[in-house]
Design an enzyme around this catalytic site. Structure first.
Site, short mmCIF file in Angstrom:
data_model
loop_
_atom_site.label_atom_id
_atom_site.label_comp_id
_atom_site.label_asym_id
_atom_site.label_seq_id
_atom_site.Cartn_x
_atom_site.Cartn_y
_atom_site.Cartn_z
N THR A 128 1.63 6.15 -9.26
CA THR A 128 2.50 7.10 -9.62
C THR A 128 3.41 6.45 -10.87
O THR A 128 3.51 6.96 -12.07
CB THR A 128 3.44 7.40 -8.60
OG1 THR A 128 2.89 7.95 -7.39
CG2 THR A 128 4.57 8.61 -9.12
N GLU A 133 -6.41 0.55 -9.86
CA GLU A 133 -7.20 -0.36 -8.92
C GLU A 133 -8.54 0.32 -8.87
O GLU A 133 -8.53 1.72 -8.86
CB GLU A 133 -6.46 -0.40 -7.99
CG GLU A 133 -6.12 -1.75 -7.07
CD GLU A 133 -5.62 -1.74 -5.98
OE1 GLU A 133 -5.17 -0.64 -5.42
OE2 GLU A 133 -5.08 -2.54 -5.67
N ARG A 175 -2.27 -3.84 -9.60
CA ARG A 175 -2.54 -5.06 -8.57
C ARG A 175 -3.10 -6.06 -9.81
O ARG A 175 -3.31 -6.05 -11.12
CB ARG A 175 -3.01 -5.07 -7.73
CG ARG A 175 -2.37 -4.31 -6.38
CD ARG A 175 -2.66 -4.96 -5.13
NE ARG A 175 -1.73 -4.18 -3.94
CZ ARG A 175 -2.19 -3.20 -3.36
NH1 ARG A 175 -3.17 -2.92 -3.42
NH2 ARG A 175 -1.38 -2.71 -2.50
N ILE A 217 0.71 -1.14 -0.22
CA ILE A 217 -0.08 0.15 -0.15
C ILE A 217 0.95 1.24 -0.11
O ILE A 217 2.13 1.43 0.77
CB ILE A 217 -0.94 0.00 1.23
CG1 ILE A 217 -1.72 -1.33 1.16
CG2 ILE A 217 -1.98 1.33 1.33
CD1 ILE A 217 -2.50 -1.74 2.66
N LEU A 256 1.97 6.73 2.90
CA LEU A 256 0.56 6.46 3.14
C LEU A 256 0.07 7.77 4.05
O LEU A 256 -0.97 8.22 3.95
CB LEU A 256 0.52 5.47 4.17
CG LEU A 256 -0.91 4.67 4.57
CD1 LEU A 256 -1.48 3.85 3.32
CD2 LEU A 256 -0.91 4.17 5.95
N1 LIG Z 1 9.12 7.67 -5.16
C1 LIG Z 1 8.33 8.78 -4.25
N2 LIG Z 1 8.89 9.24 -3.30
C2 LIG Z 1 7.95 10.00 -2.58
N3 LIG Z 1 6.69 10.09 -2.56
C3 LIG Z 1 6.21 9.12 -3.57
C4 LIG Z 1 6.93 8.48 -4.54
N4 LIG Z 1 5.95 7.66 -5.52
C5 LIG Z 1 4.92 8.10 -4.80
N5 LIG Z 1 4.80 8.92 -4.00
C6 LIG Z 1 3.81 9.41 -3.06
O1 LIG Z 1 3.16 8.59 -2.24
C7 LIG Z 1 1.82 8.57 -2.09
C8 LIG Z 1 1.55 7.11 -2.58
O2 LIG Z 1 1.77 6.87 -3.86
P1 LIG Z 1 0.78 5.84 -4.70
O3 LIG Z 1 1.30 6.07 -6.29
O4 LIG Z 1 -0.60 6.49 -4.74
O5 LIG Z 1 1.29 4.49 -4.35
P2 LIG Z 1 0.01 3.36 -4.60
O6 LIG Z 1 -0.65 3.50 -5.85
O7 LIG Z 1 1.11 2.15 -4.53
O8 LIG Z 1 -0.66 3.14 -3.43
C9 LIG Z 1 1.38 9.65 -2.95
O9 LIG Z 1 0.98 10.55 -2.14
C10 LIG Z 1 2.46 9.91 -3.98
O10 LIG Z 1 2.72 11.06 -4.31
C1 LIG Z 2 -6.34 -5.37 -3.53
C2 LIG Z 2 -6.87 -4.97 -1.86
C3 LIG Z 2 -6.60 -3.82 -1.38
N1 LIG Z 2 -7.00 -3.38 -0.35
C4 LIG Z 2 -6.86 -2.22 0.26
C5 LIG Z 2 -5.66 -1.61 0.72
C6 LIG Z 2 -5.60 -0.18 0.66
O1 LIG Z 2 -6.11 0.41 1.82
C7 LIG Z 2 -6.41 -0.10 -0.71
C8 LIG Z 2 -5.66 -0.01 -1.80
O2 LIG Z 2 -4.87 1.03 -1.95
P1 LIG Z 2 -3.40 0.94 -2.81
O3 LIG Z 2 -2.81 2.57 -2.25
O4 LIG Z 2 -3.72 0.70 -4.04
O5 LIG Z 2 -2.52 -0.04 -2.30
O6 LIG Z 2 -7.30 -1.26 -0.63
C9 LIG Z 2 -7.71 -4.43 0.47
O7 LIG Z 2 -7.89 -4.39 1.72
N2 LIG Z 2 -7.88 -5.57 -0.03
C10 LIG Z 2 -7.58 -6.06 -1.26
O8 LIG Z 2 -7.70 -7.23 -1.70
#
Ligand SMILES: Nc1ncnc2c1ncn2[C@@H]1O[C@H](COP(=O)(O)OP(=O)(O)O)[C@@H](O)[C@H]1O
Ligand SMILES: Cc1cn([C@H]2C[C@H](O)[C@@H](COP(=O)(O)O)O2)c(=O)[nH]c1=O
Length: 220
Positions: free
Chosen positions: A26, A42, A93, A20, A152
Protein backbone atom coordinates in the site's frame (compact mmCIF):
# COMPACT_ATOMS: atom_id res chain seq x y z
CA UNK A 1 9.96 21.16 -16.24
CA UNK A 2 12.36 19.12 -14.19
CA UNK A 3 14.83 20.88 -11.92
CA UNK A 4 18.56 20.32 -12.24
CA UNK A 5 18.56 18.01 -9.21
CA UNK A 6 15.81 15.91 -10.84
CA UNK A 7 17.85 15.57 -14.03
CA UNK A 8 21.03 14.59 -12.20
CA UNK A 9 19.61 11.43 -10.70
CA UNK A 10 22.07 9.18 -8.98
CA UNK A 11 21.33 5.52 -8.42
CA UNK A 12 19.35 5.13 -5.24
CA UNK A 13 17.55 2.23 -3.59
CA UNK A 14 15.00 2.68 -0.81
CA UNK A 15 13.75 -0.55 0.78
CA UNK A 16 10.37 -0.69 2.51
CA UNK A 17 10.55 -3.20 5.33
CA UNK A 18 7.96 -4.57 7.73
CA UNK A 19 6.04 -7.59 8.93
CA UNK A 20 3.69 -9.59 6.71
CA UNK A 21 0.61 -7.45 5.84
CA UNK A 22 2.06 -4.39 7.59
CA UNK A 23 1.11 -2.20 4.60
CA UNK A 24 4.28 -2.25 2.47
CA UNK A 25 2.50 -2.72 -0.88
CA UNK A 26 0.00 0.00 0.00
CA UNK A 27 2.89 2.35 0.85
CA UNK A 28 4.68 1.53 -2.42
CA UNK A 29 1.50 2.10 -4.43
CA UNK A 30 1.09 5.51 -2.81
CA UNK A 31 4.63 6.68 -3.61
CA UNK A 32 4.37 5.10 -7.09
CA UNK A 33 1.38 7.32 -7.80
CA UNK A 34 2.67 10.49 -6.18
CA UNK A 35 6.38 10.65 -7.08
CA UNK A 36 8.86 9.91 -9.90
CA UNK A 37 10.24 6.93 -8.04
CA UNK A 38 10.10 3.53 -9.72
CA UNK A 39 8.37 1.03 -7.49
CA UNK A 40 9.40 -2.64 -7.30
CA UNK A 41 6.98 -4.88 -5.44
CA UNK A 42 8.10 -8.20 -3.96
CA UNK A 43 8.07 -11.03 -6.52
CA UNK A 44 5.44 -12.96 -4.52
CA UNK A 45 3.74 -14.19 -7.72
CA UNK A 46 6.98 -16.01 -8.60
CA UNK A 47 7.13 -17.56 -5.11
CA UNK A 48 3.58 -18.83 -5.67
CA UNK A 49 4.29 -20.19 -9.14
CA UNK A 50 7.65 -21.41 -10.38
CA UNK A 51 7.08 -23.65 -13.40
CA UNK A 52 3.72 -24.71 -12.00
CA UNK A 53 4.95 -25.29 -8.41
CA UNK A 54 4.02 -23.20 -5.37
CA UNK A 55 7.01 -23.09 -2.99
CA UNK A 56 5.29 -20.50 -0.74
CA UNK A 57 2.36 -22.85 -0.08
CA UNK A 58 4.71 -25.83 0.33
CA UNK A 59 6.80 -23.91 2.89
CA UNK A 60 3.74 -23.08 5.03
CA UNK A 61 2.53 -26.72 4.78
CA UNK A 62 5.88 -28.30 5.71
CA UNK A 63 8.63 -25.76 6.58
CA UNK A 64 11.21 -28.41 7.57
CA UNK A 65 11.05 -29.92 4.08
CA UNK A 66 10.37 -26.89 1.88
CA UNK A 67 11.89 -23.91 3.75
CA UNK A 68 15.21 -24.28 1.91
CA UNK A 69 13.40 -24.51 -1.43
CA UNK A 70 11.40 -21.33 -0.89
CA UNK A 71 14.27 -19.36 0.63
CA UNK A 72 16.69 -20.33 -2.16
CA UNK A 73 14.18 -19.01 -4.69
CA UNK A 74 13.42 -15.89 -2.62
CA UNK A 75 17.17 -15.17 -2.48
CA UNK A 76 17.52 -15.53 -6.26
CA UNK A 77 14.46 -13.41 -7.09
CA UNK A 78 15.37 -10.69 -4.59
CA UNK A 79 18.90 -10.53 -6.01
CA UNK A 80 17.34 -10.17 -9.45
CA UNK A 81 15.24 -7.23 -8.14
CA UNK A 82 18.36 -5.55 -6.70
CA UNK A 83 20.16 -5.97 -10.05
CA UNK A 84 17.44 -4.21 -12.10
CA UNK A 85 18.80 -0.89 -13.22
CA UNK A 86 16.77 2.22 -12.53
CA UNK A 87 18.08 5.52 -11.19
CA UNK A 88 15.76 5.71 -8.19
CA UNK A 89 13.66 2.85 -6.94
CA UNK A 90 11.60 1.93 -3.94
CA UNK A 91 11.75 -1.81 -3.32
CA UNK A 92 9.53 -3.99 -1.17
CA UNK A 93 11.89 -5.73 1.28
CA UNK A 94 15.39 -6.83 0.24
CA UNK A 95 17.75 -9.77 -0.01
CA UNK A 96 18.86 -8.74 3.50
CA UNK A 97 15.47 -9.15 5.22
CA UNK A 98 14.88 -12.44 3.38
CA UNK A 99 18.01 -13.74 5.14
CA UNK A 100 18.07 -11.84 8.44
CA UNK A 101 14.34 -12.22 9.13
CA UNK A 102 12.82 -15.20 7.32
CA UNK A 103 15.75 -17.62 7.13
CA UNK A 104 16.71 -16.77 10.72
CA UNK A 105 13.13 -17.34 11.83
CA UNK A 106 12.96 -20.77 10.22
CA UNK A 107 16.29 -21.77 11.73
CA UNK A 108 15.74 -20.33 15.21
CA UNK A 109 12.30 -21.90 15.50
CA UNK A 110 13.82 -25.31 14.76
CA UNK A 111 12.04 -25.59 11.41
CA UNK A 112 15.13 -25.49 9.22
CA UNK A 113 17.79 -28.23 9.44
CA UNK A 114 21.28 -26.93 10.28
CA UNK A 115 22.68 -28.14 6.95
CA UNK A 116 20.03 -26.18 4.99
CA UNK A 117 20.80 -23.07 7.06
CA UNK A 118 24.55 -23.53 6.46
CA UNK A 119 24.13 -23.86 2.68
CA UNK A 120 21.80 -20.82 2.46
CA UNK A 121 24.19 -18.79 4.63
CA UNK A 122 27.17 -19.73 2.42
CA UNK A 123 25.19 -18.59 -0.64
CA UNK A 124 24.15 -15.34 1.04
CA UNK A 125 27.70 -14.59 2.24
CA UNK A 126 29.13 -15.27 -1.22
CA UNK A 127 26.56 -13.06 -2.96
CA UNK A 128 26.89 -10.14 -0.58
CA UNK A 129 30.70 -10.33 -0.62
CA UNK A 130 31.11 -10.59 -4.39
CA UNK A 131 28.22 -8.53 -5.73
CA UNK A 132 27.59 -4.91 -4.88
CA UNK A 133 24.04 -4.61 -3.47
CA UNK A 134 23.73 -0.99 -2.36
CA UNK A 135 20.80 0.20 -0.24
CA UNK A 136 20.51 3.90 0.63
CA UNK A 137 17.61 3.93 3.05
CA UNK A 138 15.46 1.43 4.90
CA UNK A 139 11.93 2.58 5.69
CA UNK A 140 10.54 0.41 8.49
CA UNK A 141 6.75 0.25 8.76
CA UNK A 142 6.50 -0.52 12.45
CA UNK A 143 3.29 -2.32 13.39
CA UNK A 144 2.07 -4.51 16.19
CA UNK A 145 1.75 -8.21 15.30
CA UNK A 146 -1.98 -7.93 16.14
CA UNK A 147 -2.49 -5.26 13.46
CA UNK A 148 -0.77 -7.48 10.90
CA UNK A 149 -2.89 -10.45 11.94
CA UNK A 150 -6.05 -8.43 11.30
CA UNK A 151 -4.80 -7.15 7.93
CA UNK A 152 -3.60 -10.63 6.94
CA UNK A 153 -7.08 -12.08 7.57
CA UNK A 154 -8.61 -9.22 5.60
CA UNK A 155 -6.25 -9.76 2.63
CA UNK A 156 -6.98 -13.50 2.72
CA UNK A 157 -4.07 -14.91 0.66
CA UNK A 158 -4.80 -18.65 0.39
CA UNK A 159 -1.28 -19.84 1.41
CA UNK A 160 -1.26 -17.60 4.52
CA UNK A 161 -4.50 -18.86 6.11
CA UNK A 162 -2.39 -21.14 8.35
CA UNK A 163 -0.30 -18.27 9.80
CA UNK A 164 -0.94 -17.92 13.57
CA UNK A 165 -0.38 -14.71 15.57
CA UNK A 166 2.74 -16.32 17.13
CA UNK A 167 4.40 -16.48 13.69
CA UNK A 168 3.86 -12.73 13.20
CA UNK A 169 5.19 -12.13 16.74
CA UNK A 170 8.44 -13.95 15.87
CA UNK A 171 8.86 -11.99 12.62
CA UNK A 172 8.10 -8.76 14.53
CA UNK A 173 10.75 -9.53 17.16
CA UNK A 174 13.38 -10.25 14.51
CA UNK A 175 12.57 -6.97 12.74
CA UNK A 176 12.79 -5.07 16.03
CA UNK A 177 16.15 -6.66 16.90
CA UNK A 178 17.52 -5.86 13.44
CA UNK A 179 16.15 -2.35 12.79
CA UNK A 180 15.36 -0.84 16.22
CA UNK A 181 17.73 -2.44 18.73
CA UNK A 182 20.27 -2.94 15.91
CA UNK A 183 21.63 -5.88 17.83
CA UNK A 184 21.26 -8.88 15.49
CA UNK A 185 22.46 -8.52 11.88
CA UNK A 186 24.39 -5.79 10.00
CA UNK A 187 22.40 -2.80 8.75
CA UNK A 188 22.93 -2.12 5.03
CA UNK A 189 21.58 1.46 5.33
CA UNK A 190 20.19 4.03 7.78
CA UNK A 191 16.68 3.34 9.07
CA UNK A 192 13.63 5.61 9.00
CA UNK A 193 10.84 4.31 11.25
CA UNK A 194 7.20 5.04 10.37
CA UNK A 195 4.61 3.93 12.94
CA UNK A 196 2.06 2.02 10.85
CA UNK A 197 -0.76 0.79 13.09
CA UNK A 198 -3.06 3.62 11.94
CA UNK A 199 -5.95 3.61 9.49
CA UNK A 200 -5.29 4.29 5.81
CA UNK A 201 -6.05 7.99 5.91
CA UNK A 202 -3.68 8.59 8.82
CA UNK A 203 -1.04 6.44 7.07
CA UNK A 204 -1.19 8.66 3.97
CA UNK A 205 -0.62 11.59 6.30
CA UNK A 206 2.36 9.74 7.86
CA UNK A 207 3.80 9.14 4.37
CA UNK A 208 3.42 12.81 3.48
CA UNK A 209 5.19 13.80 6.70
CA UNK A 210 8.07 11.44 5.83
CA UNK A 211 8.18 12.27 2.11
CA UNK A 212 11.06 14.76 2.33
CA UNK A 213 13.20 12.45 4.46
CA UNK A 214 12.55 9.55 2.06
CA UNK A 215 13.17 11.55 -1.10
CA UNK A 216 16.29 13.14 0.39
CA UNK A 217 17.93 9.72 -0.07
CA UNK A 218 17.39 10.06 -3.81
CA UNK A 219 18.00 13.80 -4.35
CA UNK A 220 14.54 13.99 -5.99
N1 LIG B 1 -3.36 1.47 7.21
C1 LIG B 1 -4.14 0.42 6.91
N2 LIG B 1 -5.28 0.22 7.59
C2 LIG B 1 -6.08 -0.83 7.31
N3 LIG B 1 -5.82 -1.74 6.34
C3 LIG B 1 -4.70 -1.58 5.63
C4 LIG B 1 -3.80 -0.51 5.86
N4 LIG B 1 -2.76 -0.61 4.99
C5 LIG B 1 -3.01 -1.71 4.26
N5 LIG B 1 -4.16 -2.29 4.61
C6 LIG B 1 -4.76 -3.53 4.08
O1 LIG B 1 -4.08 -4.59 4.76
C7 LIG B 1 -3.77 -5.65 3.84
C8 LIG B 1 -2.24 -5.80 3.78
O2 LIG B 1 -1.68 -4.62 3.22
P1 LIG B 1 -0.47 -4.71 2.18
O3 LIG B 1 -0.17 -3.33 1.72
O4 LIG B 1 -0.75 -5.75 1.13
O5 LIG B 1 0.67 -5.23 3.17
P2 LIG B 1 2.09 -5.90 2.86
O6 LIG B 1 2.47 -5.53 1.44
O7 LIG B 1 3.01 -5.33 3.88
O8 LIG B 1 1.92 -7.36 3.04
C9 LIG B 1 -4.41 -5.27 2.52
O9 LIG B 1 -5.70 -5.86 2.46
C10 LIG B 1 -4.51 -3.74 2.60
O10 LIG B 1 -5.57 -3.24 1.84
C1 LIG C 1 10.76 -12.24 1.96
C2 LIG C 1 10.09 -13.51 2.39
C3 LIG C 1 8.73 -13.61 2.43
N1 LIG C 1 8.14 -14.77 2.82
C4 LIG C 1 6.67 -14.87 2.81
C5 LIG C 1 5.98 -14.11 3.90
C6 LIG C 1 4.63 -13.79 3.28
O1 LIG C 1 3.79 -14.93 3.37
C7 LIG C 1 5.00 -13.56 1.81
C8 LIG C 1 5.31 -12.11 1.53
O2 LIG C 1 4.17 -11.35 1.72
P1 LIG C 1 4.18 -9.87 2.34
O3 LIG C 1 2.74 -9.58 2.49
O4 LIG C 1 4.85 -9.03 1.32
O5 LIG C 1 4.91 -9.87 3.65
O6 LIG C 1 6.18 -14.32 1.59
C9 LIG C 1 8.91 -15.84 3.20
O7 LIG C 1 8.37 -16.89 3.62
N2 LIG C 1 10.26 -15.75 3.14
C10 LIG C 1 10.88 -14.61 2.75
O8 LIG C 1 12.15 -14.55 2.72
Amino acid sequence: PKSQSQLNLINCTICIEGNIASGKTTCLEYFGKTSNIEVLTEPVSKWRNVRGHNPLALMYQDPERWGITLQTYVQLTMLDRHMLSSPVRMMERSIFSAKYIFVENLFKSGKMPEVDYAVLSEWFDWLTTNISIPVDLIVYLQTSPQTCHERLKQRCREEEKVIPLEYLESIHQLYEDWLIKQSSSPLPAPVLVIPADYDLQKMLHQYEESRDKILAASNL
